[in-house]
Write a protein that holds these residues in place. Structure first.
Motif, PDB file in Angstrom:
ATOM      1  N   MET A   1      72.727  28.066   9.650  1.00 20.51           N
ATOM      2  CA  MET A   1      71.871  28.412   8.509  1.00 20.51           C
ATOM      3  C   MET A   1      71.143  29.735   8.754  1.00 20.51           C
ATOM      4  SD  MET A   1      72.358  26.305   6.133  1.00 20.51           S
ATOM      5  CE  MET A   1      71.030  26.863   5.082  1.00 20.51           C
ATOM      6  N   ARG A   2      70.722  29.991   9.971  1.00 21.83           N
ATOM      7  CA  ARG A   2      70.051  31.251  10.269  1.00 21.83           C
ATOM      8  C   ARG A   2      71.001  32.429  10.118  1.00 21.83           C
ATOM      9  NH1 ARG A   2      66.573  29.518  15.679  1.00 21.83           N
ATOM     10  NH2 ARG A   2      64.950  28.307  14.558  1.00 21.83           N
ATOM     11  N   VAL A   3      72.288  32.232  10.487  1.00 23.92           N
ATOM     12  CA  VAL A   3      73.275  33.299  10.302  1.00 23.92           C
ATOM     13  C   VAL A   3      73.389  33.671   8.823  1.00 23.92           C
ATOM     14  CG1 VAL A   3      75.743  33.779  10.395  1.00 23.92           C
ATOM     15  CG2 VAL A   3      74.588  32.851  12.399  1.00 23.92           C
ATOM     16  N   HIS A   4      73.215  32.673   7.943  1.00 22.24           N
ATOM     17  CA  HIS A   4      73.290  32.912   6.500  1.00 22.24           C
ATOM     18  C   HIS A   4      71.937  33.328   5.915  1.00 22.24           C
ATOM     19  CE1 HIS A   4      77.044  30.630   7.014  1.00 22.24           C
ATOM     20  NE2 HIS A   4      77.453  31.219   5.884  1.00 22.24           N
ATOM     21  N   GLY A   5      70.891  33.452   6.742  1.00 23.83           N
ATOM     22  CA  GLY A   5      69.563  33.814   6.234  1.00 23.83           C
ATOM     23  C   GLY A   5      68.837  32.659   5.602  1.00 23.83           C
ATOM     24  N   GLY A   6      69.270  31.421   5.869  1.00 29.69           N
ATOM     25  CA  GLY A   6      68.633  30.246   5.289  1.00 29.69           C
ATOM     26  C   GLY A   6      67.933  29.415   6.342  1.00 29.69           C
ATOM     27  N   THR A   7      67.524  28.210   5.949  1.00 32.03           N
ATOM     28  CA  THR A   7      66.800  27.313   6.858  1.00 32.03           C
ATOM     29  C   THR A   7      67.372  25.917   6.743  1.00 32.03           C
ATOM     30  OG1 THR A   7      65.145  26.819   5.153  1.00 32.03           O
ATOM     31  CG2 THR A   7      64.653  28.634   6.683  1.00 32.03           C
ATOM     32  N   LEU A   8      67.149  25.146   7.802  1.00 33.94           N
ATOM     33  CA  LEU A   8      67.546  23.748   7.844  1.00 33.94           C
ATOM     34  C   LEU A   8      66.375  22.974   8.430  1.00 33.94           C
ATOM     35  CD1 LEU A   8      69.563  21.352   7.728  1.00 33.94           C
ATOM     36  CD2 LEU A   8      70.343  22.059  10.012  1.00 33.94           C
ATOM     37  N   ARG A   9      65.968  21.907   7.753  1.00 32.13           N
ATOM     38  CA  ARG A   9      64.849  21.101   8.246  1.00 32.13           C
ATOM     39  C   ARG A   9      65.064  19.656   7.846  1.00 32.13           C
ATOM     40  NH1 ARG A   9      60.763  19.608   4.665  1.00 32.13           N
ATOM     41  NH2 ARG A   9      61.105  20.278   2.502  1.00 32.13           N
ATOM     42  N   VAL A  10      64.289  18.774   8.482  1.00 32.99           N
ATOM     43  CA  VAL A  10      64.281  17.371   8.104  1.00 32.99           C
ATOM     44  C   VAL A  10      63.301  17.216   6.956  1.00 32.99           C
ATOM     45  CG1 VAL A  10      63.833  15.002   8.841  1.00 32.99           C
ATOM     46  CG2 VAL A  10      64.866  16.641  10.432  1.00 32.99           C
ATOM     47  N   ALA A  11      63.770  16.858   5.772  1.00 32.60           N
ATOM     48  CA  ALA A  11      62.897  16.689   4.608  1.00 32.60           C
ATOM     49  C   ALA A  11      62.204  15.338   4.627  1.00 32.60           C
ATOM     50  CB  ALA A  11      63.683  16.859   3.315  1.00 32.60           C
ATOM     51  N   ALA A  12      62.902  14.298   5.093  1.00 34.78           N
ATOM     52  CA  ALA A  12      62.325  12.961   5.156  1.00 34.78           C
ATOM     53  C   ALA A  12      63.165  12.126   6.104  1.00 34.78           C
ATOM     54  CB  ALA A  12      62.277  12.317   3.770  1.00 34.78           C
ATOM     55  N   SER A  13      62.525  11.148   6.764  1.00 34.13           N
ATOM     56  CA  SER A  13      63.275  10.285   7.678  1.00 34.13           C
ATOM     57  C   SER A  13      62.521   8.981   7.858  1.00 34.13           C
ATOM     58  CB  SER A  13      63.482  10.969   9.031  1.00 34.13           C
ATOM     59  OG  SER A  13      64.303  10.186   9.869  1.00 34.13           O
ATOM     60  N   SER A  14      63.254   7.901   7.931  1.00 42.00           N
ATOM     61  CA  SER A  14      62.697   6.569   8.127  1.00 42.00           C
ATOM     62  C   SER A  14      63.805   5.688   8.693  1.00 42.00           C
ATOM     63  CB  SER A  14      62.173   6.015   6.798  1.00 42.00           C
ATOM     64  OG  SER A  14      63.249   5.725   5.923  1.00 42.00           O
ATOM     65  N   PRO A  15      63.482   4.467   9.053  1.00 43.08           N
ATOM     66  CA  PRO A  15      64.556   3.574   9.530  1.00 43.08           C
ATOM     67  C   PRO A  15      65.631   3.316   8.487  1.00 43.08           C
ATOM     68  CG  PRO A  15      62.414   2.736  10.206  1.00 43.08           C
ATOM     69  CD  PRO A  15      62.147   3.889   9.296  1.00 43.08           C
ATOM     70  N   GLU A  16      65.402   3.709   7.221  1.00 43.61           N
ATOM     71  CA  GLU A  16      66.410   3.539   6.179  1.00 43.61           C
ATOM     72  C   GLU A  16      67.339   4.727   6.072  1.00 43.61           C
ATOM     73  OE1 GLU A  16      66.662   0.683   4.685  1.00 43.61           O
ATOM     74  OE2 GLU A  16      64.925   0.006   5.869  1.00 43.61           O
ATOM     75  N   GLY A  17      67.056   5.819   6.813  1.00 46.48           N
ATOM     76  CA  GLY A  17      67.933   6.979   6.758  1.00 46.48           C
ATOM     77  C   GLY A  17      67.165   8.288   6.852  1.00 46.48           C
ATOM     78  N   THR A  18      67.934   9.367   6.895  1.00 42.07           N
ATOM     79  CA  THR A  18      67.352  10.704   7.072  1.00 42.07           C
ATOM     80  C   THR A  18      67.912  11.621   5.985  1.00 42.07           C
ATOM     81  OG1 THR A  18      67.184  10.379   9.446  1.00 42.07           O
ATOM     82  CG2 THR A  18      67.074  12.654   8.649  1.00 42.07           C
ATOM     83  N   THR A  19      67.035  12.550   5.518  1.00 39.70           N
ATOM     84  CA  THR A  19      67.455  13.555   4.538  1.00 39.70           C
ATOM     85  C   THR A  19      67.219  14.929   5.139  1.00 39.70           C
ATOM     86  OG1 THR A  19      66.930  12.145   2.652  1.00 39.70           O
ATOM     87  CG2 THR A  19      67.065  14.523   2.242  1.00 39.70           C
ATOM     88  N   PHE A  20      68.285  15.721   5.245  1.00 39.44           N
ATOM     89  CA  PHE A  20      68.192  17.097   5.701  1.00 39.44           C
ATOM     90  C   PHE A  20      68.194  18.006   4.473  1.00 39.44           C
ATOM     91  CE2 PHE A  20      70.070  14.830   9.247  1.00 39.44           C
ATOM     92  CZ  PHE A  20      69.381  15.337  10.337  1.00 39.44           C
ATOM     93  N   GLU A  21      67.410  19.082   4.542  1.00 37.32           N
ATOM     94  CA  GLU A  21      67.344  20.026   3.423  1.00 37.32           C
ATOM     95  C   GLU A  21      67.843  21.380   3.892  1.00 37.32           C
ATOM     96  OE1 GLU A  21      64.005  20.269   0.363  1.00 37.32           O
ATOM     97  OE2 GLU A  21      63.650  22.070   1.580  1.00 37.32           O
TER      98      GLU A  21
END
Length: 607
Positions: free
Chosen positions: A578-598
């Motif tokens: 993502m940095r090579v493309h000039g963007g970002t990657l982060r964890v938007a939300a996470s719980s024992p029910e699952g994780t969402t990456f943005e």
């Protein structure tokens, strides 16, 4: 780890202790230099202040000595000016002169004057001195009425002799004498010198005493009259003086100067003192105090000019009187001598000291920084060695597992083919294991190229739905568990490197499958209107405190997925893509029910 770092830590502590001792000694030397320079400045300032204090005290004493003749004259002569003079004897203020009028409401002097002018004034007793005085006054009046100059002179001399023999009440004596002198001025032909003496200067009575003139007499006996009587008599005496050609300006001035209240000056003095109200006072034994009005501001300006002329002060130097006390002892006047030269010297001294202290502090901070960097570098080196060892062990294990599987499947395939046994799924299993091995190698190579900056992305329009379709095929091929992939990407297209984005999505999907205890594994890819892309799974989740650490290389989170395959580079590689493309990657939300990456791409996102 701590055992390996202990020698380095001991060496740093010993070196820092020696440096601290040296810097402390250097700082003490700087402080001693500053104190010596400050003491020199203070000594010079104290010498100038002592000179200014002595000069101001001498100026005040000279002022009082110069005013001594005027003060003595004002104490004896009520017509002498007393402006700016102070005299107190036995607790009573004599100068400036006080009105001290009788506080009664009657006007006996005014009434007696009217009775004398009308000829109705009578004495209470025939033998009373006032009766004799009335007879003499009438005798003078009769002689003046006849125009007998000799008889009027004889009668006047008799009246003056009676005044010298008998002291009558002022409310009788002054109006009676005033009426006689008015009659003499109106109907007689008085000798000018005699009239001048009777109205103003007074006459000697031949017995070492003096008969005061009418002007002095009223001022001396002012306490015997009420305010109304005093003003009435003053007006009549001024009129008489004008008619007789006798000066009366100073008489009027002294009458106008009479104060109703004593000056608010201290009752006791420890010694010669400067009073903030504008007086210099000197006690003279007992309760006798004399003083003179002074302008402390003008005196300080004069002293400043003198010190400038002597070269003791610069052109913009000043002598100031400090403290807010009402009484300032002459022996310890709080004077301050200020000059910009001292301020500049003081400022230069402080700047030099701060600079030296700053250099010492900078050396200490630099030493701490170097020590911390050395410790951190050693720690990172040892940590890197540990990570490298763990990485080699992990990668060796990850490489050995598919290789072992491939060898085992190939041998089994060879045996089954020789025996004629069915082995149709073995080639697919061999390909899947080889694909896993290839994916691991591709991750390693891609991470290394991106980390070294040797990967130049080939940007081109890439449809997100095509990437999702490719990911679905890959999941069907290599996933060992059921996977449900849901996508809501519309017709979004990205200007990006398709190979890298495919690798990114594959890593996110493989992590979701590896760190998951549910069946089926559910994945969702959603493209938002502002160019963001969200990748969600139903895995075990990531603790919030570990969200950023999960993106570090060679990190596998404790307590989760220790038995799952992987090298610890998946999420680290995704963030670098993502940095090579000039963007970002982060964890938007996470719980024992699952994780969402943005995934947030730059403005090059199109629809």
């Amino acid at each position: 780890m701590l055992r390996r770092l202990l020698p380095t830590l001991i060496a740093l502590l010993l070196g820092f202790a020696g440096l601290a001792w040296g810097l402390g000694s250097l700082q003490r030397i700087f402080a001693t230099e500053r104190d010596d320079a400050q003491a020199s400045l203070d000594s010079r300032r104290e010498a100038l202040e002592q000179y200014a204090r002595a000069s101001l005290a001498q100026s005040l004493r000279d002022r009082l000595e110069a005013a001594r003749p005027a003060l003595e004259a004002a104490a004896l002569d009520p017509l002498a000016p007393a402006t700016g003079l102070y005299l107190r004897e036995r607790g009573t203020q004599l100068l400036p002169r006080l009105a001290l009028h009788d506080t009664g409401e009657d006007t006996p002097a005014k009434e007696r004057y009217a009775g004398l002018r009308a000829g109705t004034e009578r004495a209470d007793e025939a033998e009373d001195p006032w009766a004799e005085r009335l007879a003499l006054i009438r005798e003078v009046d009769r002689a003046l009425s006849r125009g007998d100059r000799r008889a009027s002179t004889v009668a006047l001399m008799a009246l003056l002799q009676h005044r010298s023999q008998y002291v009558l009440a002022s409310t009788r004596d002054v109006p009676g004498f005033l009426v006689v002198l008015e009659s003499l001025a109106e109907r007689g032909d008085p000798v000018p010198q005699l009239m001048h003496a009777l109205v103003r200067d007074g006459l000697a009575d031949g017995r070492s005493s003096r008969l005061d003139g009418l002007q002095r007499l009223l001022l001396l006996r002012r306490a015997r009259f009420t305010k109304e009587d005093f003003d009435f008599l003053r007006e009549r005496i001024v009129a008489l003086s004008t008619k007789a050609g006798v000066p009366a300006a100073d008489f009027e001035a002294r009458a106008a100067e009479l104060a109703s209240e004593p000056l608010p000056l201290p009752r006791t003095l420890p010694g010669p003192a400067l009073v903030r109200a504008g007086w210099y006072l000197e006690p003279r034994g007992g309760n006798h105090v004399r003083g003179v009005a002074v302008d402390s501001g003008a005196l300080l300006q004069s002293l400043t000019r003198e010190m400038r002329e002597r070269g003791l002060l610069e052109a913009d130097g000043q002598v100031r009187l400090l403290a807010d006390a009402e009484i300032l002892s002459l022996a310890d006047l709080p004077l301050s001598v200020d000059t910009p030269e001292w301020a500049r010297a003081q400022g230069a001294l402080e700047r030099r000291y701060r600079l030296k202290t700053g250099m010492v502090a900078a050396c200490a901070v630099l030493a701490l920084g170097i020590a911390a960097l050395a410790f951190v570098a050693q720690h990172r080196k040892l940590r890197f060695l540990e990570l490298k060892s763990d990485f080699v062990a992990t990668v060796s294990h990850e490489l050995r597992t598919p290789l072992t599987s491939i060898r085992l499947l190939a041998e089994t395939l060879e045996w089954r083919l020789a025996e004629g046994t069915d082995a149709r799924d073995y080639p697919a299993r061999i390909v899947r294991e080889a694909d896993g091995l290839g994916f691991l190698v591709e991750n390693l190579l891609s991470f290394n190229r991106i980390d070294k900056g040797r990967w130049v992305p080939k940007l081109a329009p890439v449809r997100l739905d095509e990437l999702v379709a490719q990911l679905r095929k890959d999941l069907e091929f290599w996933s060992k568990v059921p996977v449900e992939l849901e996508a809501d990407v519309g017709e979004f297209s990205l200007r990006a490197d398709g190979q890298l984005l495919r690798l990114l999505l594959s890593n996110l999907a493989r992590n979701a499958c590896a760190y998951n205890t549910r069946s089926p594994v559910r994945l969702r890819i959603e493209a938002l209107s502002d160019g963001r892309v969200r990748f969600s799974d139903n895995g075990v989740g990531i603790p919030q405190a570990q969200w950023e650490r999960a993106f570090e290389e060679f990190v596998r989170l404790p307590g989760q997925g220790h038995d799952a395959p992987g090298s610890g580079l998946g999420l680290a590689l995704c963030r670098r893509i993502m940095r090579v493309h000039g963007g970002t990657l982060r964890v938007a939300a996470s719980s024992p029910e699952g994780t969402t990456f943005e995934l947030r791409f730059p403005h090059t996102v199109t629809t």
